[in-house]
Scaffold this motif. Structure first.
Motif, PDB file in Angstrom:
ATOM      1  N   PRO A 219       0.782  -1.142   0.000  1.00 51.78           N
ATOM      2  CA  PRO A 219      -0.047  -0.091  -0.026  1.00 51.78           C
ATOM      3  C   PRO A 219       0.809   1.275  -0.045  1.00 51.78           C
ATOM      4  O   PRO A 219       1.816   1.329   0.496  1.00 51.78           O
ATOM      5  N   GLU A 220       0.230   2.254  -0.700  1.00 52.44           N
ATOM      6  CA  GLU A 220       0.965   3.572  -0.565  1.00 52.44           C
ATOM      7  C   GLU A 220       0.697   4.002   0.783  1.00 52.44           C
ATOM      8  O   GLU A 220       0.001   3.845   1.684  1.00 52.44           O
ATOM      9  N   ALA A 221       1.385   5.387   1.042  1.00 51.81           N
ATOM     10  CA  ALA A 221       1.405   6.012   2.363  1.00 51.81           C
ATOM     11  C   ALA A 221      -0.106   6.211   2.805  1.00 51.81           C
ATOM     12  O   ALA A 221      -0.421   6.125   3.843  1.00 51.81           O
ATOM     13  N   ASP A 222      -0.994   6.502   1.963  1.00 52.97           N
ATOM     14  CA  ASP A 222      -2.512   6.879   2.231  1.00 52.97           C
ATOM     15  C   ASP A 222      -3.418   5.648   2.478  1.00 52.97           C
ATOM     16  O   ASP A 222      -4.583   5.671   2.500  1.00 52.97           O
ATOM     17  N   LEU A 223      -2.586   4.370   2.314  1.00 53.47           N
ATOM     18  CA  LEU A 223      -3.107   2.962   2.443  1.00 53.47           C
ATOM     19  C   LEU A 223      -3.884   2.687   1.133  1.00 53.47           C
ATOM     20  O   LEU A 223      -4.739   1.656   1.208  1.00 53.47           O
ATOM     21  N   SER A 224      -4.031   3.315   0.130  1.00 47.94           N
ATOM     22  CA  SER A 224      -4.443   2.884  -1.137  1.00 47.94           C
ATOM     23  C   SER A 224      -3.454   2.164  -2.103  1.00 47.94           C
ATOM     24  O   SER A 224      -2.235   2.257  -1.711  1.00 47.94           O
ATOM     25  N   VAL A 225      -3.933   1.666  -2.888  1.00 46.84           N
ATOM     26  CA  VAL A 225      -3.160   0.929  -3.965  1.00 46.84           C
ATOM     27  C   VAL A 225      -3.731   1.445  -5.554  1.00 46.84           C
ATOM     28  O   VAL A 225      -4.845   1.462  -5.590  1.00 46.84           O
ATOM     29  N   THR A 226      -2.635   1.339  -6.327  1.00 49.80           N
ATOM     30  CA  THR A 226      -2.939   1.473  -7.816  1.00 49.80           C
ATOM     31  C   THR A 226      -2.259   0.617  -8.547  1.00 49.80           C
ATOM     32  O   THR A 226      -1.485  -0.225  -7.975  1.00 49.80           O
ATOM     33  N   GLU A 227      -2.549   0.350  -9.875  1.00 54.21           N
ATOM     34  CA  GLU A 227      -1.844  -0.462 -10.698  1.00 54.21           C
ATOM     35  C   GLU A 227      -0.365  -0.363 -10.662  1.00 54.21           C
ATOM     36  O   GLU A 227       0.456  -1.224 -10.989  1.00 54.21           O
ATOM     37  N   THR A 228       0.099   0.798 -10.369  1.00 61.14           N
ATOM     38  CA  THR A 228       1.496   1.138 -10.449  1.00 61.14           C
ATOM     39  C   THR A 228       2.239   1.019  -9.104  1.00 61.14           C
ATOM     40  O   THR A 228       3.311   1.291  -8.671  1.00 61.14           O
ATOM     41  N   SER A 229       1.288   0.572  -8.021  1.00 59.36           N
ATOM     42  CA  SER A 229       2.065   0.439  -6.469  1.00 59.36           C
ATOM     43  C   SER A 229       3.037  -0.721  -6.696  1.00 59.36           C
ATOM     44  O   SER A 229       2.896  -1.669  -7.432  1.00 59.36           O
ATOM     45  N   ALA A 230       3.912  -0.690  -5.802  1.00 61.06           N
ATOM     46  CA  ALA A 230       4.927  -1.686  -5.771  1.00 61.06           C
ATOM     47  C   ALA A 230       4.346  -3.182  -5.365  1.00 61.06           C
ATOM     48  O   ALA A 230       3.156  -3.127  -4.564  1.00 61.06           O
ATOM     49  N   LEU A 231       4.963  -4.092  -5.821  1.00 60.44           N
ATOM     50  CA  LEU A 231       4.229  -5.544  -5.436  1.00 60.44           C
ATOM     51  C   LEU A 231       5.264  -6.008  -4.369  1.00 60.44           C
ATOM     52  O   LEU A 231       6.519  -5.903  -4.473  1.00 60.44           O
ATOM     53  N   GLU A 232       4.401  -6.653  -3.789  1.00 57.64           N
ATOM     54  CA  GLU A 232       5.091  -6.990  -2.204  1.00 57.64           C
ATOM     55  C   GLU A 232       4.168  -8.144  -1.657  1.00 57.64           C
ATOM     56  O   GLU A 232       3.785  -8.122  -0.638  1.00 57.64           O
TER      57      GLU A 232
ATOM     58  N   SER B 287      -4.212  -5.125  10.136  1.00 61.77           N
ATOM     59  CA  SER B 287      -3.567  -3.993   9.854  1.00 61.77           C
ATOM     60  C   SER B 287      -4.761  -2.982   9.325  1.00 61.77           C
ATOM     61  O   SER B 287      -5.729  -3.401   8.841  1.00 61.77           O
ATOM     62  N   ALA B 288      -4.512  -1.650   9.104  1.00 61.05           N
ATOM     63  CA  ALA B 288      -5.232  -0.724   8.767  1.00 61.05           C
ATOM     64  C   ALA B 288      -5.700  -0.731   7.059  1.00 61.05           C
ATOM     65  O   ALA B 288      -6.547  -0.090   6.752  1.00 61.05           O
ATOM     66  N   ARG B 289      -4.911  -1.350   6.280  1.00 61.81           N
ATOM     67  CA  ARG B 289      -4.994  -1.089   4.936  1.00 61.81           C
ATOM     68  C   ARG B 289      -6.023  -1.850   4.583  1.00 61.81           C
ATOM     69  O   ARG B 289      -6.611  -2.854   5.256  1.00 61.81           O
ATOM     70  N   SER B 290      -6.757  -1.822   3.249  1.00 63.63           N
ATOM     71  CA  SER B 290      -6.271  -0.758   2.334  1.00 63.63           C
ATOM     72  C   SER B 290      -7.421  -0.751   1.208  1.00 63.63           C
ATOM     73  O   SER B 290      -8.416  -1.288   1.324  1.00 63.63           O
ATOM     74  N   SER B 291      -7.422   0.678   0.567  1.00 65.03           N
ATOM     75  CA  SER B 291      -8.390   0.676  -0.408  1.00 65.03           C
ATOM     76  C   SER B 291      -7.750   0.522  -1.822  1.00 65.03           C
ATOM     77  O   SER B 291      -6.467   0.879  -1.935  1.00 65.03           O
ATOM     78  N   ILE B 292      -8.594   0.406  -2.793  1.00 66.48           N
ATOM     79  CA  ILE B 292      -8.013   0.004  -4.254  1.00 66.48           C
ATOM     80  C   ILE B 292      -8.647   1.368  -5.120  1.00 66.48           C
ATOM     81  O   ILE B 292      -9.740   1.710  -5.033  1.00 66.48           O
ATOM     82  N   ARG B 293      -7.625   2.075  -5.683  1.00 68.63           N
ATOM     83  CA  ARG B 293      -7.989   3.314  -6.586  1.00 68.63           C
ATOM     84  C   ARG B 293      -7.921   2.824  -7.908  1.00 68.63           C
ATOM     85  O   ARG B 293      -7.045   2.498  -8.342  1.00 68.63           O
ATOM     86  N   PRO B 294      -9.153   2.413  -8.466  1.00 67.82           N
ATOM     87  CA  PRO B 294      -9.029   2.130  -9.823  1.00 67.82           C
ATOM     88  C   PRO B 294      -8.899   3.323 -10.790  1.00 67.82           C
ATOM     89  O   PRO B 294      -9.186   4.474 -10.707  1.00 67.82           O
ATOM     90  N   ARG B 295      -7.570   2.963 -11.602  1.00 71.74           N
ATOM     91  CA  ARG B 295      -7.145   3.842 -12.524  1.00 71.74           C
ATOM     92  C   ARG B 295      -7.724   3.830 -13.855  1.00 71.74           C
ATOM     93  O   ARG B 295      -7.836   4.756 -14.730  1.00 71.74           O
ATOM     94  N   ARG B 296      -8.232   2.593 -14.092  1.00 72.10           N
ATOM     95  CA  ARG B 296      -8.682   2.376 -15.681  1.00 72.10           C
ATOM     96  C   ARG B 296     -10.250   2.249 -15.559  1.00 72.10           C
ATOM     97  O   ARG B 296     -10.580   1.146 -15.598  1.00 72.10           O
ATOM     98  N   ALA B 297     -10.627   3.333 -15.387  1.00 72.91           N
ATOM     99  CA  ALA B 297     -12.257   3.432 -15.140  1.00 72.91           C
ATOM    100  C   ALA B 297     -13.090   2.826 -16.269  1.00 72.91           C
ATOM    101  O   ALA B 297     -14.148   2.276 -15.925  1.00 72.91           O
ATOM    102  N   SER B 298     -12.656   2.436 -17.398  1.00 72.99           N
ATOM    103  CA  SER B 298     -13.328   2.038 -18.510  1.00 72.99           C
ATOM    104  C   SER B 298     -13.630   0.638 -18.069  1.00 72.99           C
ATOM    105  O   SER B 298     -14.558  -0.040 -18.991  1.00 72.99           O
TER     106      SER B 298
END
Ligand SMILES: NC(=O)c1ccc[n+]([C@@H]2O[C@H](COP(=O)([O-])OP(=O)(O)OC[C@H]3O[C@@H](n4cnc5c(N)ncnc54)[C@H](O)[C@@H]3O)[C@@H](O)[C@H]2O)c1
Length: 387
Positions: free
Chosen positions: A125-138, A298-309
């Motif tokens: 997750p990013e610092a704001d606990l969200s993730v996008t398609e470009t977030s690091a994989l772990e 843990s507190a995480r997380s939400s998913i920010r869809p980037r490819r809305a289509s």
């Protein structure tokens, strides 16, 4: 879109719901499932082949019988995180090696479109606990690693053999088919919603485990998504497949692989889920605050869809986040209403652990409050812990 779609794992929770979504839109699903965890009754009324995704002769036969299959939706997998830690070999064999075999069988049968059911649990997750398609994989466990490796493998295959793969990554599916044809095989999942249902049934307060997380209301947040929204997204991906991933020659490029996250964008906190559940069952439902469960929460997380289509129900803009089936109320209602199809799965018994009221994080509490970012979602803190 008059065609057939092959759905592996189509007797499982998500695959069966995806199959129903296709049926409702006039597309005929052809289900392939070994029934290792799936339920035969979830295939009622559908074309069904019982067998293994690695069985080339069977898959050749399916394509002989149904040469008009245009897309394969690959949902078949083993998905229980603790089980994957106890027996990783089995998980890598099914989720990775058999996916490799399946891909070969599809290429041989000239089915070059695959939609892969994947997990957003592989992100850091990013610092704001969200993730996008470009977030690091772990990825944090063999199950999640097996899904990530399968994706890497499919990407390589797509570059070499013309197979095109759309990978849909999501987390925390809840709810059931709106017409109650299918739902979770295990009717008491031990994620937060499952525990609410259990508490309500037992007449004991639900324990909000941790109220000092760095989230909007202090309680843990997860991106719960209605399984019907997932199913609709699979349909959208199939119906727009060539627009999302044009055939390699037509596009004049080699890329045949695309990742798309499915999520609500802002997740649902435990308190919000409590409110939604109370809306469904009434004021009799009680909740109380308790200490965070050790390590696994843990507190995480939400998913920010980037490819809305391709997100379910249309563009996933903030203004739409709470619309339609995205809100937590309807999936909560569906989960509550969904009957227990497993007579051998009795309700858990025994008193709940003692609740601690008015918990506040201690001073040193960064680890306690923000928590480790490792376990990707609540079901991993649980016995079924599917991802
Ligand atoms: N449920 C979740 O929390 C979640 C979250 C993210 C991603 N996913 C992914 O979605 C997909 C579907 O998950 P689900 O919740 O429906 O799981 P599920 O266990 O309900 O369904 C999986 C289905 O695959 C079948 N299967 C397993 N191995 C097989 C094999 N070798 N050959 C043929 N069939 C086989 C099982 O019998 C079962 O019906 C999986 O790929 C999973 O990784 C699930």
């Amino acid at each position: 879109m008059p065609m057939k779609v092959l759905i592996t794992g189509g007797a499982g929770f998500i695959g069966s719901t995806v199959a129903s979504a296709f049926v409702e839109r006039g597309v005929t699903p052809v289900v392939l499932d070994s029934l290792v965890t799936g339920r035969q009754e979830f295939t009622d009324g559908k074309i069904f082949y019982q067998g293994d995704i690695g069985d080339g002769a069977l898959i050749d036969g399916i394509f002989r019988d149904h040469p008009d299959i245009a897309v394969t939706v690959h949902c078949a997998a083993l998905i229980v995180v603790p089980e994957s830690m106890a027996d990783p070999q089995r998980y890598y064999r099914v989720n990775l090696a058999k996916t490799l075999e399946l891909a070969g069988h599809l290429v041989r049968n000239r089915c070059d479109r695959m939609i892969f059911a994947s997990t957003a649990g592989m992100y850091r997750p990013e610092a704001d606990l969200s993730v996008t398609e470009t977030s690091a994989l772990e990825p944090q466990n063999p199950y999640t690693r097996s899904k990530m490796m399968a994706e890497l493998m499919l990407e390589d295959l797509s570059a070499a053999y013309g197979l095109r793969v759309i990978s849909l990554r999501y987390l925390n599916p809840i709810g059931a088919d709106p017409r109650m044809r299918t739902g979770l095989q295990h009717s008491r999942p031990s994620h937060a919603l499952g525990k609410m249902i259990q508490s309500y049934e037992q007449g004991v307060p639900f324990r909000i485990t941790g109220v000092g997380w760095e989230t909007r209301d202090g309680t843990a947040i997860r991106d719960y998504i209605h399984v019907w929204d997932i199913a609709r997204a699979f349909y959208e991906a199939a119906s727009r497949f060539d627009a999302i991933l044009p055939p390699v020659q037509a596009a004049g490029r080699q890329r045949g692989y695309q990742v798309i996250n499915l999520g609500t964008g802002d997740g649902t906190t435990v308190r919000e889920l409590v409110d939604a559940f109370r809306e469904v069952v009434g004021d009799g439902f009680q909740a109380e605050e308790a200490l965070p469960a050790p390590a696994t929460w843990s507190a995480r997380s939400s998913i920010r869809p980037r490819r809305a289509s391709c997100s379910a129900g249309g563009p996933s803009t903030p203004s739409r986040r709470r619309s339609g089936t995205r809100s937590s109320g309807r999936p909560a209602a569906a989960s509550w209403t969904w009957p227990d199809p497993d007579p051998h799965d009795p309700a858990p018994t025994g008193p709940p652990a003692r609740a601690v009221r008015s918990f506040r994080p201690n001073q040193a509490g960064r680890t306690e409050r923000a928590g480790r970012v490792t376990p990707p979602h609540p079901s991993e803190a649980t016995s079924r812990a599917h991802a």
